[in-house]
Design a protein around this motif. Structure first.
Motif, PDB file in Angstrom:
ATOM      1  N   VAL A 173      31.666  44.928  41.283  1.00 43.50           N
ATOM      2  CA  VAL A 173      32.790  44.894  40.341  1.00 43.50           C
ATOM      3  C   VAL A 173      33.156  43.444  40.024  1.00 43.50           C
ATOM      4  CG1 VAL A 173      35.255  45.374  40.067  1.00 43.50           C
ATOM      5  CG2 VAL A 173      33.739  47.152  40.963  1.00 43.50           C
ATOM      6  N   ARG A 174      33.288  42.639  41.065  1.00 48.06           N
ATOM      7  CA  ARG A 174      33.685  41.244  40.869  1.00 48.06           C
ATOM      8  C   ARG A 174      32.615  40.456  40.119  1.00 48.06           C
ATOM      9  NH1 ARG A 174      38.267  38.827  39.971  1.00 48.06           N
ATOM     10  NH2 ARG A 174      38.240  36.611  40.486  1.00 48.06           N
ATOM     11  N   ALA A 175      31.363  40.670  40.498  1.00 50.44           N
ATOM     12  CA  ALA A 175      30.273  39.920  39.873  1.00 50.44           C
ATOM     13  C   ALA A 175      30.203  40.193  38.373  1.00 50.44           C
ATOM     14  CB  ALA A 175      28.945  40.267  40.533  1.00 50.44           C
ATOM     15  N   PHE A 176      30.363  41.456  37.981  1.00 51.75           N
ATOM     16  CA  PHE A 176      30.276  41.764  36.554  1.00 51.75           C
ATOM     17  C   PHE A 176      31.569  41.440  35.824  1.00 51.75           C
ATOM     18  CE2 PHE A 176      26.588  44.256  37.953  1.00 51.75           C
ATOM     19  CZ  PHE A 176      25.653  43.754  37.059  1.00 51.75           C
ATOM     20  N   TYR A 177      32.704  41.559  36.497  1.00 51.97           N
ATOM     21  CA  TYR A 177      33.969  41.173  35.866  1.00 51.97           C
ATOM     22  C   TYR A 177      33.959  39.699  35.476  1.00 51.97           C
ATOM     23  CZ  TYR A 177      38.961  40.247  35.241  1.00 51.97           C
ATOM     24  OH  TYR A 177      40.179  39.862  34.728  1.00 51.97           O
ATOM     25  N   THR A 178      33.349  38.868  36.301  1.00 52.96           N
ATOM     26  CA  THR A 178      33.342  37.426  36.035  1.00 52.96           C
ATOM     27  C   THR A 178      32.180  36.993  35.138  1.00 52.96           C
ATOM     28  OG1 THR A 178      32.108  37.056  38.101  1.00 52.96           O
ATOM     29  CG2 THR A 178      34.516  36.856  38.195  1.00 52.96           C
ATOM     30  N   ARG A 179      31.287  37.915  34.795  1.00 49.44           N
ATOM     31  CA  ARG A 179      30.118  37.560  33.976  1.00 49.44           C
ATOM     32  C   ARG A 179      30.103  38.229  32.604  1.00 49.44           C
ATOM     33  NH1 ARG A 179      28.661  36.953  39.145  1.00 49.44           N
ATOM     34  NH2 ARG A 179      26.998  35.474  39.706  1.00 49.44           N
ATOM     35  N   HIS A 236      39.768  47.238  44.471  1.00 48.16           N
ATOM     36  CA  HIS A 236      38.895  47.371  43.299  1.00 48.16           C
ATOM     37  C   HIS A 236      39.559  46.767  42.058  1.00 48.16           C
ATOM     38  CE1 HIS A 236      35.160  49.770  43.875  1.00 48.16           C
ATOM     39  NE2 HIS A 236      35.736  50.153  45.003  1.00 48.16           N
ATOM     40  N   ILE A 237      40.842  47.057  41.878  1.00 46.82           N
ATOM     41  CA  ILE A 237      41.563  46.524  40.714  1.00 46.82           C
ATOM     42  C   ILE A 237      41.682  45.002  40.815  1.00 46.82           C
ATOM     43  CG2 ILE A 237      43.757  46.536  39.476  1.00 46.82           C
ATOM     44  CD1 ILE A 237      44.091  49.476  40.482  1.00 46.82           C
ATOM     45  N   LEU A 238      41.967  44.510  42.014  1.00 42.04           N
ATOM     46  CA  LEU A 238      42.072  43.068  42.226  1.00 42.04           C
ATOM     47  C   LEU A 238      40.759  42.366  41.849  1.00 42.04           C
ATOM     48  CD1 LEU A 238      44.272  41.130  43.372  1.00 42.04           C
ATOM     49  CD2 LEU A 238      43.100  41.305  45.584  1.00 42.04           C
ATOM     50  N   CYS A 239      39.630  43.057  42.074  1.00 38.56           N
ATOM     51  CA  CYS A 239      38.329  42.493  41.721  1.00 38.56           C
ATOM     52  C   CYS A 239      38.046  42.567  40.225  1.00 38.56           C
ATOM     53  CB  CYS A 239      37.220  43.212  42.485  1.00 38.56           C
ATOM     54  SG  CYS A 239      37.120  42.750  44.224  1.00 38.56           S
ATOM     55  N   GLY A 240      38.837  43.371  39.487  1.00 37.88           N
ATOM     56  CA  GLY A 240      38.671  43.418  38.045  1.00 37.88           C
ATOM     57  C   GLY A 240      38.508  44.788  37.426  1.00 37.88           C
ATOM     58  N   ALA A 241      38.503  45.847  38.237  1.00 39.34           N
ATOM     59  CA  ALA A 241      38.328  47.193  37.693  1.00 39.34           C
ATOM     60  C   ALA A 241      39.563  47.635  36.916  1.00 39.34           C
ATOM     61  CB  ALA A 241      38.031  48.179  38.812  1.00 39.34           C
ATOM     62  N   THR A 242      39.333  48.363  35.817  1.00 39.25           N
ATOM     63  CA  THR A 242      40.437  48.931  35.035  1.00 39.25           C
ATOM     64  C   THR A 242      40.648  50.398  35.374  1.00 39.25           C
ATOM     65  OG1 THR A 242      40.021  47.398  33.215  1.00 39.25           O
ATOM     66  CG2 THR A 242      41.305  49.370  32.699  1.00 39.25           C
ATOM     67  N   GLU A 266      49.354  43.238  36.152  1.00 40.11           N
ATOM     68  CA  GLU A 266      49.904  42.033  36.772  1.00 40.11           C
ATOM     69  C   GLU A 266      48.977  41.456  37.839  1.00 40.11           C
ATOM     70  OE1 GLU A 266      53.880  42.652  38.153  1.00 40.11           O
ATOM     71  OE2 GLU A 266      54.555  43.459  36.239  1.00 40.11           O
ATOM     72  N   PHE A 267      48.081  42.300  38.381  1.00 38.65           N
ATOM     73  CA  PHE A 267      47.203  41.774  39.431  1.00 38.65           C
ATOM     74  C   PHE A 267      45.716  42.062  39.182  1.00 38.65           C
ATOM     75  CE2 PHE A 267      48.310  46.066  40.759  1.00 38.65           C
ATOM     76  CZ  PHE A 267      47.149  46.583  41.310  1.00 38.65           C
ATOM     77  N   ARG A 268      45.418  42.805  38.133  1.00 36.06           N
ATOM     78  CA  ARG A 268      44.002  43.156  37.896  1.00 36.06           C
ATOM     79  C   ARG A 268      43.168  41.910  37.643  1.00 36.06           C
ATOM     80  NH1 ARG A 268      40.503  44.193  33.787  1.00 36.06           N
ATOM     81  NH2 ARG A 268      42.077  43.765  32.179  1.00 36.06           N
ATOM     82  N   GLY A 269      42.093  41.784  38.422  1.00 37.21           N
ATOM     83  CA  GLY A 269      41.147  40.684  38.275  1.00 37.21           C
ATOM     84  C   GLY A 269      41.594  39.379  38.900  1.00 37.21           C
ATOM     85  N   LYS A 270      42.781  39.353  39.517  1.00 42.02           N
ATOM     86  CA  LYS A 270      43.335  38.078  39.999  1.00 42.02           C
ATOM     87  C   LYS A 270      43.061  37.821  41.475  1.00 42.02           C
ATOM     88  CE  LYS A 270      46.721  38.066  36.295  1.00 42.02           C
ATOM     89  NZ  LYS A 270      48.125  38.123  35.894  1.00 42.02           N
ATOM     90  N   LEU A 271      41.817  38.103  41.867  1.00 39.67           N
ATOM     91  CA  LEU A 271      41.389  37.848  43.239  1.00 39.67           C
ATOM     92  C   LEU A 271      41.324  36.338  43.476  1.00 39.67           C
ATOM     93  CD1 LEU A 271      40.182  39.053  45.908  1.00 39.67           C
ATOM     94  CD2 LEU A 271      37.925  38.750  44.832  1.00 39.67           C
TER      95      LEU A 271
END
Length: 314
Positions: free
Chosen positions: A235-241, A263-269, A306-311
């Protein structure tokens, strides 16, 4: 002010981000209706092939202490069965977002034919193309072949104009994240779903000195707690790419509200639940929603965005 689990996904609003993972609790119309009446924000059909399939011989699923192992072999009632279901849903619920529709052809041509049927139908929902079934004997996972993946997507987007996401297998190397993200970014994908089960694990019953499932001499896909770190990494790898327009559905190891939060913190919707749904039943979505809300309120978050993707990195 209580935390809200409302989720915006592809221009649609959902009460919460939770769904079933395709393959779990979605084989029959009865199971799909149970999901419709559950606390899930949305749900998805069983990955379908053109014709119905019985799948692999039993036993083909086994619960284990940290998750599950399965080699189902794509059992399903056939494409028309699920298309009829989603079209009937649309007719009865014209104001609602219809269930997601999953397809998994056994060849490049079958995938394209299934997508053409969806394009030509009145279905107005979101389609998921499963490129990652690891449990069909003799059939490799499509998404591990980058050239075939590119060919499928190129040909699909020549005619497919409805929202389309792809379900991916887990990747384990930064080079593979980079290669696949570069391919996916070339297309107007709606989302990617990370991950399907980790293929070809083996679990042993020490008393019988035997494997626990019959197909493929006991080799099967791992799900549950075993796979959460791998799922989060994907999830994180693809969220950042990936391009920001391509959303992420996080799948793998979600059994508590904390797992969902991670999962949401890593970027999942959106979030899909498989093994734990199989073990606990459709009532799990009420519990997961309650637990996620409690974590958000404790941390002072009013909404998921407010926190999605903000790892944070160290």
């Amino acid at each position: 002010m209580p935390a809200s689990l409302k989720t915006e996904f592809l221009g649609q609003s959902f009460e919460n981000p939770f769904m079933n993972a395709s393959g779990v609790h979605c084989m029959s119309k009865r199971e799909l209706d149970e999901l419709k009446n559950s606390g899930a924000g949305s749900y998805i059909t069983k990955s379908s092939t053109t014709l119905s399939r019985e799948g692999n011989p039993a036993p083909r699923y086994h619960s284990v202490p940290l998750g599950s192992i399965n080699s189902m072999g794509l059992p399903n009632e056939g494409f028309d069965y699920y298309l009829d279901y989603v079209l009937q849903y649309q007719k009865e619920n014209p104001e609602n977002v219809p269930p997601f529709f999953s397809v998994a052809g056994m060849s490049l041509n079958e995938n394209l034919e299934l997508l053409k049927k969806i394009q030509d139908s009145e279905y107005r929902g979101i389609t998921e193309l499963n490129l990652s079934c690891p449990n069909v004997p003799g059939k490799p996972q499509v998404a591990y072949d980058f050239e075939i993946t590119k060919e499928i997507l190129t040909k699909a987007f020549e005619f497919f104009k409805k929202p389309l996401g792809v379900k991916l297998p887990p990747y384990f190397d930064f080079a593979h994240f980079d290669i696949m993200a570069k391919i996916l970014n070339e297309y107007p994908l709606a989302y990617v779903n990370c991950i399907n089960s980790i293929g070809n694990g083996l679990y042993i019953d020490i008393e019988r000195e035997a494997v626990v499932i019959k197909p493929k001499d006991g080799f099967g896909g791992l799900g549950g707690e075993y796979v959460k770190p791998t799922a989060l990494a994907n999830v994180r790898a693809f969220y950042t790419r990936l391009n920001p327009s391509i959303r992420i559905i996080g799948t793998g190891g979600i059994r508590t509200g904390q797992d969902a939060f991670e999962h949401i913190l890593c970027g999942a919707t959106m979030l899909q639940v498989g093994t734990e749904l199989y073990k606990e039943g459709a009532s799990i979505f009420e519990r997961l929603g309650k637990e996620l809300k409690e974590i958000m309120e404790k941390k002072g978050y009013n909404s998921i965005e407010e926190f999605r993707g903000k790892l944070n990195n160290l």
